[in-house]
Design a protein around this motif. Structure first.
Motif, PDB file in Angstrom:
ATOM      1  N   GLY A 158       0.839  -1.336   0.000  1.00 56.00           N
ATOM      2  CA  GLY A 158      -0.255  -0.066   0.143  1.00 56.00           C
ATOM      3  C   GLY A 158       0.987   1.242  -0.007  1.00 56.00           C
ATOM      4  O   GLY A 158       0.476   2.378  -0.637  1.00 56.00           O
ATOM      5  N   TYR A 159       1.971   1.119   0.861  1.00 61.18           N
ATOM      6  CA  TYR A 159       2.740   2.425   0.935  1.00 61.18           C
ATOM      7  C   TYR A 159       3.395   2.881  -0.616  1.00 61.18           C
ATOM      8  O   TYR A 159       3.404   3.879  -1.146  1.00 61.18           O
ATOM      9  N   ALA A 160       3.798   1.787  -1.323  1.00 61.22           N
ATOM     10  CA  ALA A 160       4.320   1.825  -2.334  1.00 61.22           C
ATOM     11  C   ALA A 160       3.352   2.541  -3.524  1.00 61.22           C
ATOM     12  O   ALA A 160       3.592   3.249  -4.343  1.00 61.22           O
ATOM     13  N   ASN A 161       2.275   1.924  -3.285  1.00 60.34           N
ATOM     14  CA  ASN A 161       1.079   2.351  -4.402  1.00 60.34           C
ATOM     15  C   ASN A 161       0.863   3.660  -3.876  1.00 60.34           C
ATOM     16  O   ASN A 161       0.453   4.578  -4.674  1.00 60.34           O
ATOM     17  N   TRP A 162       0.781   4.153  -2.711  1.00 54.02           N
ATOM     18  CA  TRP A 162       0.487   5.552  -2.211  1.00 54.02           C
ATOM     19  C   TRP A 162       1.477   6.558  -2.805  1.00 54.02           C
ATOM     20  O   TRP A 162       1.307   7.642  -3.272  1.00 54.02           O
ATOM     21  N   VAL A 163       2.816   5.979  -2.852  1.00 49.73           N
ATOM     22  CA  VAL A 163       3.744   6.900  -3.122  1.00 49.73           C
ATOM     23  C   VAL A 163       3.612   7.350  -4.828  1.00 49.73           C
ATOM     24  O   VAL A 163       3.649   8.538  -5.320  1.00 49.73           O
TER      25      VAL A 163
END
Length: 191
Positions: free
Chosen positions: A64-69
């Motif tokens: 999720g963090y990578a996608n959020w970035v």
């Protein structure tokens, strides 16, 4: 830059952290029960369940963090979630930051372990079992009789430490707050 309002990695990270703390509590309670003469089996099972939840939620938080970035950078990512982590430099470039970095090997190996656990725990087919065994061997876990022998409170803590370390590595490079930085507290009643 596109601004989205919901960063799901925050919720997933916080819940993974809560489950890892619960795993530790269940381990202590099992030891206390065993010291008092009972088996502690029910608490050991709760410990294992909490570790499984930690693994699934930590993997989701990292993905999720990578996608959020990429959402914040307004860049369309490609490949697997691990490929996205390897391509964070593309998001950094779009955000006007230095893009001369690559994902350290230890973070990639850990992500491959998380990914293998997720697949093993949700699919448990032969391919996922073999993939998990290989990922665990890369991380030095060669002395286990079965994969589930690792699922204890100490392992849950290790998973959360490695997840946080990867996010701490990424945050200053890309300038997007990591999942533990905004509201990722854990209350004792959650554990």
């Amino acid at each position: 830059m596109t601004t989205h309002r919901y960063d799901g990695s925050q919720v997933l990270f916080r819940q993974a952290k809560a489950r890892s703390l619960a795993a530790q509590r269940f381990a202590r309670e099992a030891e206390q029960e065993q010291a008092a003469g009972s088996s502690g089996m029910e608490r050991k099972q709760r410990e294992r369940d909490a570790v499984i939840a930690t693994l699934i939620l930590a993997q989701g938080a990292a993905e999720g963090y990578a996608n959020w970035v990429f959402l914040q950078a307004d860049v369309t990512p490609s490949g697997t979630w691990i490929d996205r982590w390897c391509g964070l430099r593309n998001a950094a470039s779009s955000l006007g930051r230095d893009d001369k970095f690559g994902l350290p090997k230890e973070h990639r190996a850990f992500f491959e372990e998380l990914d293998a656990w997720r697949n093993y725990l949700l699919h448990s087919d032969e391919k996922s079992r073999n993939s998990l065994r290989r990922a665990l061997e890369v991380q030095g876990h060669t002395d286990i009789s079965t994969e589930v022998d690792l699922l204890d409170g100490a392992y849950a803590v290790s998973v959360m430490e490695k997840t946080e370390a990867a996010c701490r590595w990424a945050e200053p490079r890309i300038g997007v707050p990591a999942p533990f930085s905004h509201g990722a507290w854990v209350e004792t009643d959650e554990c």
